[in-house]
Structure formats: C-alpha cells, structure tokens
Design a protein around this motif. Structure first.
Motif, PDB file in Angstrom:
ATOM      1  N   ASP A 175     -51.397 -41.229  61.718  1.00  0.00           N
ATOM      2  CA  ASP A 175     -52.577 -41.936  61.205  1.00  0.00           C
ATOM      3  C   ASP A 175     -53.760 -40.992  61.055  1.00  0.00           C
ATOM      4  OD1 ASP A 175     -51.157 -44.262  61.123  1.00  0.00           O
ATOM      5  OD2 ASP A 175     -51.965 -45.081  63.005  1.00  0.00           O
ATOM      6  N   ILE A 176     -53.925 -40.111  62.034  1.00  0.00           N
ATOM      7  CA  ILE A 176     -55.032 -39.150  61.964  1.00  0.00           C
ATOM      8  C   ILE A 176     -54.828 -38.206  60.787  1.00  0.00           C
ATOM      9  CG2 ILE A 176     -56.086 -37.163  63.116  1.00  0.00           C
ATOM     10  CD1 ILE A 176     -55.662 -38.677  65.755  1.00  0.00           C
ATOM     11  N   SER A 177     -53.593 -37.735  60.600  1.00  0.00           N
ATOM     12  CA  SER A 177     -53.292 -36.832  59.482  1.00  0.00           C
ATOM     13  C   SER A 177     -53.596 -37.507  58.142  1.00  0.00           C
ATOM     14  CB  SER A 177     -51.826 -36.409  59.544  1.00  0.00           C
ATOM     15  OG  SER A 177     -51.504 -35.564  58.471  1.00  0.00           O
ATOM     16  N   VAL A 178     -53.209 -38.794  58.021  1.00  0.00           N
ATOM     17  CA  VAL A 178     -53.488 -39.536  56.783  1.00  0.00           C
ATOM     18  C   VAL A 178     -54.985 -39.711  56.589  1.00  0.00           C
ATOM     19  CG1 VAL A 178     -53.230 -41.763  55.633  1.00  0.00           C
ATOM     20  CG2 VAL A 178     -51.266 -40.717  56.769  1.00  0.00           C
ATOM     21  N   ALA A 179     -55.683 -40.058  57.678  1.00  0.00           N
ATOM     22  CA  ALA A 179     -57.134 -40.262  57.580  1.00  0.00           C
ATOM     23  C   ALA A 179     -57.852 -38.991  57.158  1.00  0.00           C
ATOM     24  CB  ALA A 179     -57.679 -40.751  58.929  1.00  0.00           C
ATOM     25  N   LEU A 180     -57.387 -37.863  57.661  1.00  0.00           N
ATOM     26  CA  LEU A 180     -58.026 -36.581  57.317  1.00  0.00           C
ATOM     27  C   LEU A 180     -57.819 -36.222  55.855  1.00  0.00           C
ATOM     28  CD1 LEU A 180     -57.171 -34.403  60.462  1.00  0.00           C
ATOM     29  CD2 LEU A 180     -59.341 -35.495  59.904  1.00  0.00           C
ATOM     30  N   SER A 181     -56.734 -36.708  55.261  1.00  0.00           N
ATOM     31  CA  SER A 181     -56.432 -36.353  53.871  1.00  0.00           C
ATOM     32  C   SER A 181     -57.196 -37.207  52.869  1.00  0.00           C
ATOM     33  CB  SER A 181     -54.930 -36.494  53.619  1.00  0.00           C
ATOM     34  OG  SER A 181     -54.537 -37.859  53.698  1.00  0.00           O
ATOM     35  N   ARG A 182     -57.897 -38.243  53.362  1.00  0.00           N
ATOM     36  CA  ARG A 182     -58.522 -39.196  52.440  1.00  0.00           C
ATOM     37  C   ARG A 182     -59.944 -38.833  52.043  1.00  0.00           C
ATOM     38  NH1 ARG A 182     -56.462 -44.816  55.307  1.00  0.00           N
ATOM     39  NH2 ARG A 182     -54.382 -44.850  54.354  1.00  0.00           N
ATOM     40  N   THR A 183     -60.573 -37.940  52.748  1.00  0.00           N
ATOM     41  CA  THR A 183     -61.983 -37.654  52.450  1.00  0.00           C
ATOM     42  C   THR A 183     -62.315 -36.202  52.768  1.00  0.00           C
ATOM     43  OG1 THR A 183     -64.277 -38.259  52.953  1.00  0.00           O
ATOM     44  CG2 THR A 183     -62.697 -38.416  54.755  1.00  0.00           C
ATOM     45  N   LEU A 184     -63.311 -35.684  52.077  1.00  0.00           N
ATOM     46  CA  LEU A 184     -63.857 -34.359  52.371  1.00  0.00           C
ATOM     47  C   LEU A 184     -65.260 -34.470  52.962  1.00  0.00           C
ATOM     48  CD1 LEU A 184     -62.635 -32.388  49.227  1.00  0.00           C
ATOM     49  CD2 LEU A 184     -61.933 -31.997  51.584  1.00  0.00           C
ATOM     50  N   ASP A 185     -65.667 -35.690  53.263  1.00  0.00           N
ATOM     51  CA  ASP A 185     -66.962 -35.910  53.895  1.00  0.00           C
ATOM     52  C   ASP A 185     -66.815 -35.655  55.397  1.00  0.00           C
ATOM     53  OD1 ASP A 185     -68.956 -37.673  55.433  1.00  0.00           O
ATOM     54  OD2 ASP A 185     -69.752 -37.732  53.390  1.00  0.00           O
ATOM     55  N   ILE A 186     -67.548 -34.669  55.920  1.00  0.00           N
ATOM     56  CA  ILE A 186     -67.382 -34.256  57.313  1.00  0.00           C
ATOM     57  C   ILE A 186     -67.660 -35.406  58.272  1.00  0.00           C
ATOM     58  CG2 ILE A 186     -68.296 -32.728  59.116  1.00  0.00           C
ATOM     59  CD1 ILE A 186     -68.696 -30.609  56.985  1.00  0.00           C
ATOM     60  N   LYS A 187     -68.716 -36.153  58.041  1.00  0.00           N
ATOM     61  CA  LYS A 187     -69.069 -37.258  58.928  1.00  0.00           C
ATOM     62  C   LYS A 187     -67.963 -38.307  58.957  1.00  0.00           C
ATOM     63  CE  LYS A 187     -72.022 -39.764  61.396  1.00  0.00           C
ATOM     64  NZ  LYS A 187     -72.490 -39.363  62.734  1.00  0.00           N
ATOM     65  N   LEU A 188     -67.441 -38.679  57.788  1.00  0.00           N
ATOM     66  CA  LEU A 188     -66.368 -39.667  57.731  1.00  0.00           C
ATOM     67  C   LEU A 188     -65.093 -39.144  58.389  1.00  0.00           C
ATOM     68  CD1 LEU A 188     -66.825 -41.086  54.112  1.00  0.00           C
ATOM     69  CD2 LEU A 188     -67.551 -42.110  56.279  1.00  0.00           C
ATOM     70  N   LEU A 189     -64.821 -37.836  58.219  1.00  0.00           N
ATOM     71  CA  LEU A 189     -63.659 -37.235  58.867  1.00  0.00           C
ATOM     72  C   LEU A 189     -63.723 -37.399  60.376  1.00  0.00           C
ATOM     73  CD1 LEU A 189     -63.217 -33.846  56.962  1.00  0.00           C
ATOM     74  CD2 LEU A 189     -61.572 -35.702  57.052  1.00  0.00           C
ATOM     75  N   MET A 190     -64.860 -37.029  60.940  1.00  0.00           N
ATOM     76  CA  MET A 190     -65.002 -37.060  62.382  1.00  0.00           C
ATOM     77  C   MET A 190     -64.980 -38.491  62.926  1.00  0.00           C
ATOM     78  SD  MET A 190     -65.041 -33.872  63.060  1.00  0.00           S
ATOM     79  CE  MET A 190     -63.988 -33.653  61.618  1.00  0.00           C
ATOM     80  N   LEU A 191     -65.581 -39.432  62.195  1.00  0.00           N
ATOM     81  CA  LEU A 191     -65.544 -40.834  62.615  1.00  0.00           C
ATOM     82  C   LEU A 191     -64.107 -41.355  62.647  1.00  0.00           C
ATOM     83  CD1 LEU A 191     -68.608 -42.300  60.665  1.00  0.00           C
ATOM     84  CD2 LEU A 191     -68.365 -42.174  63.158  1.00  0.00           C
ATOM     85  N   ALA A 192     -63.320 -40.973  61.652  1.00  0.00           N
ATOM     86  CA  ALA A 192     -61.922 -41.413  61.598  1.00  0.00           C
ATOM     87  C   ALA A 192     -61.138 -40.862  62.783  1.00  0.00           C
ATOM     88  CB  ALA A 192     -61.286 -40.958  60.280  1.00  0.00           C
ATOM     89  N   ILE A 193     -61.381 -39.597  63.131  1.00  0.00           N
ATOM     90  CA  ILE A 193     -60.681 -38.994  64.269  1.00  0.00           C
ATOM     91  C   ILE A 193     -61.049 -39.707  65.562  1.00  0.00           C
ATOM     92  CG2 ILE A 193     -60.488 -36.900  65.665  1.00  0.00           C
ATOM     93  CD1 ILE A 193     -60.951 -35.306  63.076  1.00  0.00           C
ATOM     94  N   ALA A 194     -62.340 -39.930  65.784  1.00  0.00           N
ATOM     95  CA  ALA A 194     -62.789 -40.585  67.013  1.00  0.00           C
ATOM     96  C   ALA A 194     -62.215 -41.988  67.137  1.00  0.00           C
ATOM     97  CB  ALA A 194     -64.318 -40.624  67.055  1.00  0.00           C
ATOM     98  N   GLU A 195     -62.158 -42.706  66.042  1.00  0.00           N
ATOM     99  CA  GLU A 195     -61.626 -44.073  66.052  1.00  0.00           C
ATOM    100  C   GLU A 195     -60.165 -44.072  66.488  1.00  0.00           C
ATOM    101  OE1 GLU A 195     -62.202 -48.078  65.823  1.00  0.00           O
ATOM    102  OE2 GLU A 195     -63.733 -46.557  65.369  1.00  0.00           O
ATOM    103  N   GLU A 196     -59.363 -43.155  65.935  1.00  0.00           N
ATOM    104  CA  GLU A 196     -57.953 -43.094  66.279  1.00  0.00           C
ATOM    105  C   GLU A 196     -57.745 -42.639  67.717  1.00  0.00           C
ATOM    106  OE1 GLU A 196     -55.456 -44.188  64.568  1.00  0.00           O
ATOM    107  OE2 GLU A 196     -56.722 -44.743  62.860  1.00  0.00           O
ATOM    108  N   LEU A 197     -58.550 -41.687  68.180  1.00  0.00           N
ATOM    109  CA  LEU A 197     -58.407 -41.189  69.550  1.00  0.00           C
ATOM    110  C   LEU A 197     -58.705 -42.285  70.566  1.00  0.00           C
ATOM    111  CD1 LEU A 197     -59.984 -37.612  69.296  1.00  0.00           C
ATOM    112  CD2 LEU A 197     -57.567 -38.219  69.459  1.00  0.00           C
TER     113      LEU A 197
END
Length: 602
Positions: A175-197
């Motif tokens: 899920d994290i790998s998929v989330a990281l591939s969906r955006t190049l916005d740094i803030k959105l990337l980090m929010l997605a990682i924190a949510e999954e963790l």
C-alpha cells in the motif's frame, strides 16, 4: 552461479544456499539507477574506462582507464583503488590502495558519478533442514540482552522482506509503495506514509517524518499523534540527530534506560518509551531526514521485525522523496526559464529596434548577453538639427541585477540628453542621478557621443569606458583615441564630478568603433583572452583586405573574429559593439539605408 552444499546426513546441519556476491550499479551520471548486476567470482574484477582491460566498463572521461579493483581473498572481497585520478570512495570515504576491511553487504562504492552497491546475501541464506526460519537464539551477531539495537542504513530489497513477514505488514508495504507512486507532491507523499504506518504499528502513539533542509535544520513535514495534548507533537531531536549523524537506524525497547539518550530532557518530557528512528537518504547516502515512531506506553514495544519493515519503508520513501525533490527542482528551473525569457523580451524593448537614418553615415550594432539578460547597454537618440547621440555602456556585474540597473539607466540617459545643453552636462547629470539612487557598489562605464552630420564632428565623453578606435580611410590607419590613463570616472562613482568633452572629426570614409569589455574578455576553453590585441589584429587585417571599409563591415568582422576565437566555450561577459561612420564617396551611391532590427542574437 549458484552451488548447494549438503552437510553429512549423520549430523544434519543447516542447508546453505550459496549465492555469489555482486556489484549492483545503482546510479549513473544521468541520475538513473540501471540495476546492472556484476557477479563476483574468484578472480579480481577491474573497474575502469578501458574496454580491453576492465570487466566493468564505465564510459566516462573522469574515470581512469584502470580505476579500481575488487580483490577476492579467503572468501571475502576487498576494494582497491588503482591510483586513479579522481579516487575511489567506500561509503563516502576515499580509498587509499587496498582497503583493510572486507566489503559488507550494503556497502556503497562510488567511482566519479557511478555508484555501486555490494550485495552479499549469503549470511541471510542459512536455512535449517526443516525449512523453518532459525530461532532468535540461532541467529548470529544478535545481542538479545540489550534494549537497544542499531543498524547501518541499507537499501535492502523490499522483496527480501516480503518473503518472511506476516500478511498484514506485506499489505502495508504494498500500500505504501502504491501510495508513493501516485504523487510527486512531497507533503502528500509524507502524509500517505504516516497514515499507513499508523495502521500497521498499532503500538505507535506518535509518528514524525522530519526533513533535513538545505541549511541542515530539522523541519517536521508530518506530525501524527493518536492523542492530541500539550507538548505531544514535539519530537526528540537527540534521537533524530544521532540517527542522521551516524546514518544508522535506531530501535529501543525502553529509551529511558538507554545510556546514549536517556539523559536527554525530551525523553522524559515526552514520556518516550519504545522508539524507532530510521534515516531517509539519497542513493549516495546524503541524509534527507528521518521517520520516527515512538510509544508512550511501556507495555507497547517495537521489535526488530518492526524495524526491518520501517527500513524498507524508508528505502521506498527515500527514492520517492528524491524524485519529488528532483521534480520540484525541474519545475523551479522551468519557471525561472520562463521568467528569464520574459525578462529578455522586456530588455530587448529597451534597445533600439532599427539603425538611425543619417544621410552619408552607416551604423552597425551588436548585443549578446552572457546570461539570459545582461547589463550592457546601447542607444541611438535623435536630437535637434539632425544630430544623433550614440551611447554605449556597461553596468557592473551580470545577470538580473545588472539588467535592472540597465533598464533604469536607459530612462535617465534619455532624460539627461534631452534636458542638458551638451553631452558632458548630460553625463554629469546622469552621474548625480545614480549617486542619489545610492546603488552602493554598482556603477556604469559609458561612452557617449553626439554626431553632427553637418560638420562631421563628434563630441565624445568617455566615463571610465574602454577607449574607442577610429579607422582613418585616407591613411588606412587605426587610431586609439584615449591613452590608458585618460578618460573620466565611471558614472555613479564620484559625487559632483564634472565630465569633459573630447572632439573628433570624421573624414571621408572614417568610422568610430566602440565596444564593451566582453569583446576583450572572450576566451575559449584554453583561457586565452581575445584582448585588445585581438581587436587591433582583426581591424588591421580588415583594412588590408578591403579598400572601402565601412562601419558595417568593421562590426561584422570583429564579431565574427570574437565568436571564432571563443568557439563553443560559454560566454564570460556581456558583449556590445557599436560602429558608425561616414560612407566614402566611392561607395556612397551603392549604400542603402538599413533599418533591420538591432538586437543581434547571434
């Protein structure tokens, strides 16, 4: 190559799947990660530029023909620098000769702009005959008596982790790998990682993703907490700095009992118990920041399996973060290029768009900025009684600051020329205007002349500018108007300075040549400047080859000579050139007035 070793049946021991260590090419000069794999066997492997002598060929001039060597010895491999010009680096430290320590799994080898990872999976391939994972007591080099575990940051393949971990954590990594591939916005990337963790690590009370900015300051990008309370959204800088300085992952079952960090006020203040902190880093191990998870409940602890998962997440996040930063840089560059193109168009509007129409005279002008915009300036200003003011200046500095002053200068010059009785008073007034503006270390060298076509006299003021040259048609000679020590101060230099006029008379076919120092400073890659000697040599050659030399011919030949001299080497300084003079009687009937646009873009 893969070999299987079976222990005798009488004493059934572990089954070892032996896989040859490899060098993995993780970064090339263009920034890509090719993943090219070079297995290491029992023969030395030479790395370098020469296809004839090297097994691993790196096609770049910065790489030596034989740059480095991987040397096998007693089942281990050592990196050796072969006295290369640009050195070999092991984990960002230069290698002098053969490195005393053998390579370890995850070590990075850097050769110029190429980056390799040493991969040795043999230690992880020990499998008991039952096929089950060894117990914790059977694993080597594991200190179970300590509450703290530290591990050097490595980019272990997520696939290796997927082979051994529970389904819930596998799903999280995917899920994290998929989330990281969906955006190049740094803030959105980090929010997605924190949510999954937070979904995976139920024991985590807080999650921080912290970025290390260009000034080496820690900046929280994401702060995620389960319970909002005073001081509950602050992280432990002690743990983060330790993690970044050593570039090691950190795990503690009870941070309050660890000698290295327990003394830190933040550990007690934030009631940190179990904690994990993993660095984020570029492919060449430049720290980007960290991911930190902690628990404030002594009954909720993180395990080594948790740390392994977080290391895999950090590896994926590091690549995504590096790509996002690169994307931001590209967008910033595109924006800057767009702004520079707009600035160039505006600057072109300040320059004359056509040559003056003055019977019996011919004009030539050229302008090329060293950057997108520049600080050189020229203008033709029509005056009463058919006279024309010809001005050429050079603002100190280059780029946007010089271009801004050039834009301001063009307006003040015209105002001064129109309101003052002669050119010397106009330049004196210009000097006072710039002194009032308080431009600090900015100044302008200026050559200002007023041409009277009735008398063929030029009233000339040289304000700290390079001396013009006069071509004399009758004598076929080139004259330098001012000696090196002659001429007035640059404009914007001395308060209250009064400028003086020098008079020059142009004979039949004579021309005046005025230019900025970008002409003399032009140079090829060898560094040999064009200099004043190049100007004189070019003009004397033109005089010898052309009987009726005109201002246009002089200007075109001089610019061609400068461009030929510099070749493809980047232009060091702005270049501006103005030539004007009388047309000789022999060619007067053949000349047509040229009204072409004057900003020569080369």
């Amino acid at each position: 190559m893969e070999a299987k070793i079976h222990f005798p049946k009488k004493n059934p021991g572990p089954l070892i799947r032996w896989i040859m260590p490899s060098l993995i090419l993780t970064k090339t000069p263009d920034g890509s990660a090719s993943g090219e794999k070079h297995p290491l066997e029992n023969e030395p492997v030479i790395i370098g530029r020469s296809p004839e002598k090297c097994r691993v060929v790196l096609p770049a001039n910065a790489v030596s023909r034989e740059h480095a060597k991987i040397v096998p010895s007693n089942g281990q491999y050592y990196i050796e620098d072969l006295q290369s010009r640009n050195k070999t680096f092991l984990n960002n430290k230069a290698v002098d000769g053969r490195h005393p320590n053998p390579l370890k799994n995850g070590d990075n080898i850097k050769i110029c702009d190429f980056l390799f990872a040493y991969q040795d999976e043999n230690a992880k391939q020990i499998i008991p005959p039952s096929g089950k994972k060894p117990s914790q007591e059977e694993e080597e080099d594991e200190d179970t008596s300590s509450s703290k575990v530290e591990a050097a940051f490595g980019r272990d393949s997520p696939q290796q982790f997927l082979d051994t971990q529970p389904q819930e954590k596998l799903r999280a990594l995917i899920d994290i790998s998929v989330a990281l591939s969906r955006t190049l916005d740094i803030k959105l990337l980090m929010l997605a990682i924190a949510e999954e963790l937070f979904k995976v690590f139920k024991q985590a009370d807080r999650c921080f993703i912290i970025e290390l900015d260009d000034e080496n300051k820690l900046r929280p990008v994401v702060s995620r907490v389960r319970r909002h309370a005073a001081e509950n959204e602050r992280f432990s800088r002690t743990i983060v700095r330790k993690c970044l300085e050593e570039l090691k992952s950190y795990l503690s079952e009870d941070a309050s009992s660890d000698a290295d960090v327990s003394a830190a006020q933040s550990i007690a203040e934030f009631r940190i118990r179990s904690v994990m902190c993993v660095p984020l880093a570029t492919q060449d191990n430049k720290p980007l920041g960290v991911i930190q998870l902690d628990s404030q409940d002594r009954t909720k602890k993180f395990s080594q399996d948790d740390l392994r998962l977080l290391v895999c997440v950090a590896a994926l996040a590091s690549i995504a973060l590096e790509n996002a930063r690169m994307h931001e840089t590209i967008l910033g560059q595109q924006k800057l290029e767009d702004e520079n193109r707009a600035a160039k168009k505006v600057q072109e509007g300040f320059l004359p768009q056509s040559l003056p129409v003055l019977p019996g005279y011919e004009f030539f002008a050229h302008y090329t900025a060293a950057r997108t915009v520049g600080g050189d300036y020229y203008d033709f200003i029509p005056l009463a009684d058919g006279r024309v003011a010809v001005l050429l200046g050079d603002v100190s500095g280059k780029g946007v600051p010089a271009a801004l002053l050039m834009a301001r200068l063009s307006g003040i010059v015209r105002s001064s020329i129109y309101t003052q009785s002669d050119v010397a008073k106009a330049v004196t007034n210009l000097n006072e205007q710039l002194m009032i503006a308080n431009l600090e270390d900015r100044y302008v060298t200026l050559s200002a002349g007023v041409v009277d076509p009735k008398t063929h006299r030029i009233e000339l003021v040289s304000a700290g500018h390079l001396s013009p040259f006069v071509y004399r048609h009758q004598t076929k000679k080139l004259e330098k108007i001012f000696a090196k020590e002659a001429g007035d101060y640059p404009v914007g230099w001395i308060v209250g300075h009064q400028y003086t006029i020098h008079q020059i008379t142009l004979g039949d076919g004579d021309s005046l040549i005025v230019y900025t120092d970008g002409i003399e400073d032009a140079q090829p890659a060898s560094g040999q400047r064009f200099k004043e000697y190049g100007v004189i040599r070019t003009l004397e050659k033109a005089i010898a080859e052309v009987d009726n030399l005109t201002a246009r011919e002089i200007g075109a030949r001089l610019i061609h000579a400068v461009q030929t001299h510099a070749g493809n080497h980047p232009q060091f300084d702005d270049i501006a050139l103005v030539c004007y003079g009388r047309v000789s009687d022999e060619v007067q009937a053949e000349i047509e007035i040229d009204e072409r646009p004057m900003l020569d873009k080369g």
